[in-house]
Design a protein around this motif. Structure first.
Motif, PDB file in Angstrom:
ATOM      1  N   GLY A  18     -16.082  38.960 -21.824  1.00 29.93           N
ATOM      2  CA  GLY A  18     -14.693  39.046 -22.302  1.00 29.93           C
ATOM      3  C   GLY A  18     -14.257  40.507 -22.377  1.00 29.93           C
ATOM      4  O   GLY A  18     -13.194  40.881 -21.869  1.00 29.93           O
ATOM      5  N   LYS A  45     -16.583  42.332 -33.275  1.00 26.54           N
ATOM      6  CA  LYS A  45     -16.169  42.564 -31.883  1.00 26.54           C
ATOM      7  C   LYS A  45     -14.640  42.574 -31.762  1.00 26.54           C
ATOM      8  O   LYS A  45     -14.083  43.292 -30.933  1.00 26.54           O
ATOM      9  CB  LYS A  45     -16.756  41.470 -30.979  1.00 26.54           C
ATOM     10  N   ALA A 101     -17.449  30.054 -18.008  1.00 24.76           N
ATOM     11  CA  ALA A 101     -18.717  29.444 -18.430  1.00 24.76           C
ATOM     12  C   ALA A 101     -19.570  28.996 -17.240  1.00 24.76           C
ATOM     13  O   ALA A 101     -19.162  28.117 -16.475  1.00 24.76           O
ATOM     14  CB  ALA A 101     -18.428  28.260 -19.347  1.00 24.76           C
ATOM     15  N   THR A 126     -22.506  40.935 -13.326  1.00 21.13           N
ATOM     16  CA  THR A 126     -22.451  41.971 -14.380  1.00 21.13           C
ATOM     17  C   THR A 126     -21.814  43.299 -13.943  1.00 21.13           C
ATOM     18  O   THR A 126     -21.254  43.987 -14.797  1.00 21.13           O
ATOM     19  CB  THR A 126     -23.835  42.249 -15.010  1.00 21.13           C
TER      20      THR A 126
HETATM   21  N1  LIG Z   1     -22.375  38.310 -19.054  1.00 24.49           N
HETATM   22  C1  LIG Z   1     -22.335  38.045 -17.755  1.00 24.49           C
HETATM   23  O1  LIG Z   1     -22.796  38.824 -16.907  1.00 24.49           O
HETATM   24  C2  LIG Z   1     -21.677  36.779 -17.264  1.00 24.49           C
HETATM   25  C3  LIG Z   1     -21.557  36.552 -15.881  1.00 24.49           C
HETATM   26  C4  LIG Z   1     -20.916  35.396 -15.439  1.00 24.49           C
HETATM   27  C5  LIG Z   1     -20.407  34.481 -16.335  1.00 24.49           C
HETATM   28  N2  LIG Z   1     -20.559  34.717 -17.671  1.00 24.49           N
HETATM   29  C6  LIG Z   1     -20.036  33.721 -18.609  1.00 24.49           C
HETATM   30  O2  LIG Z   1     -19.173  34.335 -19.527  1.00 24.49           O
HETATM   31  C7  LIG Z   1     -19.228  33.640 -20.769  1.00 24.49           C
HETATM   32  C8  LIG Z   1     -19.444  34.658 -21.876  1.00 24.49           C
HETATM   33  O3  LIG Z   1     -20.698  35.290 -21.662  1.00 24.49           O
HETATM   34  P1  LIG Z   1     -21.050  36.639 -22.413  1.00 24.49           P
HETATM   35  O4  LIG Z   1     -22.189  37.230 -21.710  1.00 24.49           O
HETATM   36  O5  LIG Z   1     -19.806  37.435 -22.617  1.00 24.49           O
HETATM   37  O6  LIG Z   1     -21.533  36.027 -23.831  1.00 24.49           O
HETATM   38  P2  LIG Z   1     -21.425  36.707 -25.270  1.00 24.49           P
HETATM   39  O7  LIG Z   1     -21.563  38.179 -25.160  1.00 24.49           O
HETATM   40  O8  LIG Z   1     -22.375  35.960 -26.157  1.00 24.49           O
HETATM   41  O9  LIG Z   1     -19.929  36.367 -25.717  1.00 24.49           O
HETATM   42  C9  LIG Z   1     -19.534  35.115 -26.171  1.00 24.49           C
HETATM   43  C10 LIG Z   1     -18.638  35.358 -27.370  1.00 24.49           C
HETATM   44  O10 LIG Z   1     -18.074  34.135 -27.780  1.00 24.49           O
HETATM   45  C11 LIG Z   1     -17.920  34.206 -29.201  1.00 24.49           C
HETATM   46  N3  LIG Z   1     -17.734  32.869 -29.758  1.00 24.49           N
HETATM   47  C12 LIG Z   1     -18.651  31.901 -29.961  1.00 24.49           C
HETATM   48  N4  LIG Z   1     -18.076  30.821 -30.513  1.00 24.49           N
HETATM   49  C13 LIG Z   1     -16.753  31.108 -30.648  1.00 24.49           C
HETATM   50  C14 LIG Z   1     -15.647  30.395 -31.145  1.00 24.49           C
HETATM   51  N5  LIG Z   1     -15.762  29.164 -31.640  1.00 24.49           N
HETATM   52  N6  LIG Z   1     -14.436  30.996 -31.112  1.00 24.49           N
HETATM   53  C15 LIG Z   1     -14.279  32.243 -30.627  1.00 24.49           C
HETATM   54  N7  LIG Z   1     -15.315  32.976 -30.153  1.00 24.49           N
HETATM   55  C16 LIG Z   1     -16.531  32.423 -30.154  1.00 24.49           C
HETATM   56  C17 LIG Z   1     -19.192  34.870 -29.651  1.00 24.49           C
HETATM   57  O11 LIG Z   1     -19.035  35.393 -30.961  1.00 24.49           O
HETATM   58  P3  LIG Z   1     -20.239  36.093 -31.794  1.00 24.49           P
HETATM   59  O12 LIG Z   1     -19.775  37.495 -32.016  1.00 24.49           O
HETATM   60  O13 LIG Z   1     -20.374  35.326 -33.059  1.00 24.49           O
HETATM   61  O14 LIG Z   1     -21.484  35.991 -30.961  1.00 24.49           O
HETATM   62  C18 LIG Z   1     -19.390  35.930 -28.577  1.00 24.49           C
HETATM   63  O15 LIG Z   1     -18.812  37.177 -28.926  1.00 24.49           O
HETATM   64  C19 LIG Z   1     -20.378  32.633 -20.676  1.00 24.49           C
HETATM   65  O16 LIG Z   1     -19.852  31.350 -20.542  1.00 24.49           O
HETATM   66  C20 LIG Z   1     -21.126  33.045 -19.444  1.00 24.49           C
HETATM   67  O17 LIG Z   1     -21.659  31.931 -18.749  1.00 24.49           O
HETATM   68  C21 LIG Z   1     -21.163  35.836 -18.157  1.00 24.49           C
END
Ligand SMILES: NC(=O)c1ccc[n+]([C@@H]2O[C@H](COP(=O)([O-])OP(=O)(O)OC[C@H]3O[C@@H](n4cnc5c(N)ncnc54)[C@H](OP(=O)(O)O)[C@@H]3O)[C@@H](O)[C@H]2O)c1
Length: 278
Positions: A18, A45, A101, A126
């Motif tokens: 995000g 965050k 997701a 990434t």
């Molecule tokens: N990172 C990558 O390289 C990558 C690549 C491709 C796709 N993605 C996709 O992108 C998505 C996010 O991944 P990410 O790596 O950014 O994960 P992340 O860093 O864990 O971010 C997810 C965020 O969602 C928040 N969250 C959880 N429940 C929530 C709710 N009910 N309402 C609002 N916010 C909420 C979390 O809050 P907290 O602060 O409490 O944890 C966390 O900050 C995933 O679905 C993943 O499959 C990621």
């Protein structure tokens, strides 16, 4: 194109991906200042994205859906159904929803958000954090009218590749998403070998990075030349590179890599089946 410049964009989830997208949208001025909103489960965050990118924090996901035109689903796949179920009735057919997701199919999203026509799934890798991603996307049936907006939204992240859900989306996930990890694995082998031959770790690391960057930049600058032709230019018959390449081929490096890609693809299918059951 300016299709989204004045639209209100809301992120459910202000984690790693995000934040990477918020930064890219702000740096490239794709979305007007003040038009970015976010929610997040924990407050730290949200404060950070407010300070760094001017993103307006909202206290509930329902408020965010009511406020914004484009909703980015940026929570972990296992949290997504739980996030959407209680707020599904707030969505309407004017929304464009872009889900990040991994393994969460468009069909599952459609089931959760039946009123939304503009549904898209995007898969950045990434390097999105430095705006060098390969980002694939696919659209739900009958969502073609949203294609230009989705592309404009993803453009700041890097190379945008339209795909279809299924085989091509999976191939992109494996080769570019997981591919970043595969390339970093190869870079580690390179670095270790260089270190074993007398270089300190910092210099060895720089040498590897520059070799990969150099090869990639050369290929990028010579788009009309095939990769085979470019390789031929660095290989002289019976020379040093030729000897190394011959061993690579005898050891069937390509077969090993293909096998790894197939294993990753099988895992991707398992995850997709698992999230579809949720
Ligand atoms: N990172 C990558 O390289 C990558 C690549 C491709 C796709 N993605 C996709 O992108 C998505 C996010 O991944 P990410 O790596 O950014 O994960 P992340 O860093 O864990 O971010 C997810 C965020 O969602 C928040 N969250 C959880 N429940 C929530 C709710 N009910 N309402 C609002 N916010 C909420 C979390 O809050 P907290 O602060 O409490 O944890 C966390 O900050 C995933 O679905 C993943 O499959 C990621």
């Amino acid at each position: 194109m300016n299709l989204i410049k004045n639209r209100k964009v809301g992120f459910i989830g202000a984690g790693n991906m995000g934040q990477a997208i918020m930064k890219a949208l702000v740096d490239t001025q794709t979305v007007a200042p003040g038009n970015l909103y976010a929610t997040n489960r924990s407050p730290g965050k949200l404060k950070k994205v407010e300070e760094q990118f001017g993103v307006k924090p909202l206290s509930t996901n329902e408020d965010l859906v009511d406020t914004c035109d484009i909703i980015v689903l940026a929570v972990k796949p296992q949290d997504l159904a739980g996030v959407l179920e209680p707020i599904a009735s707030s969505f309407h057919d004017g929304h464009l929803v872009i889900s990040l997701a991994a393994g969460f199919s468009l069909k599952s999203l459609q089931r959760l958000l039946p009123s939304v026509k503009g549904l898209a799934r995007a898969m950045p890798n990434t390097p999105a954090t430095i705006q060098k991603a390969v980002v694939g996307y696919c659209l739900a049936d009958n969502a073609e009218t949203y294609q230009a907006s989705v592309e404009e939204f993803l453009q700041p992240l890097g190379l945008v590749v339209p795909t279809e859900e299924g085989e091509t989306f999976e191939a992109l996930t494996v080769s570019c998403g997981s591919g970043t990890g595969f390339v970093l694995e190869l870079m580690q082998y390179w670095q270790e070998w260089i270190e074993e031959h007398g270089f300190d770790p910092a210099t060895a690391r720089k040498m590897v990075v520059q070799t990969f960057l150099g090869a990639a930049a050369l290929a990028d600058k010579s788009e009309s030349t095939s990769l085979v032709e470019l390789q031929d230019r660095v290989v002289s018959k019976k020379g040093v590179t030729a000897a190394g390449l011959q061993s690579m081929r005898e050891l069937e490096l390509e077969r090993g890599l293909r096998y790894s890609f197939e294993k990753a693809a099988i895992r991707d299918q398992e995850i997709e089946r698992g999230t579809a059951r949720q």
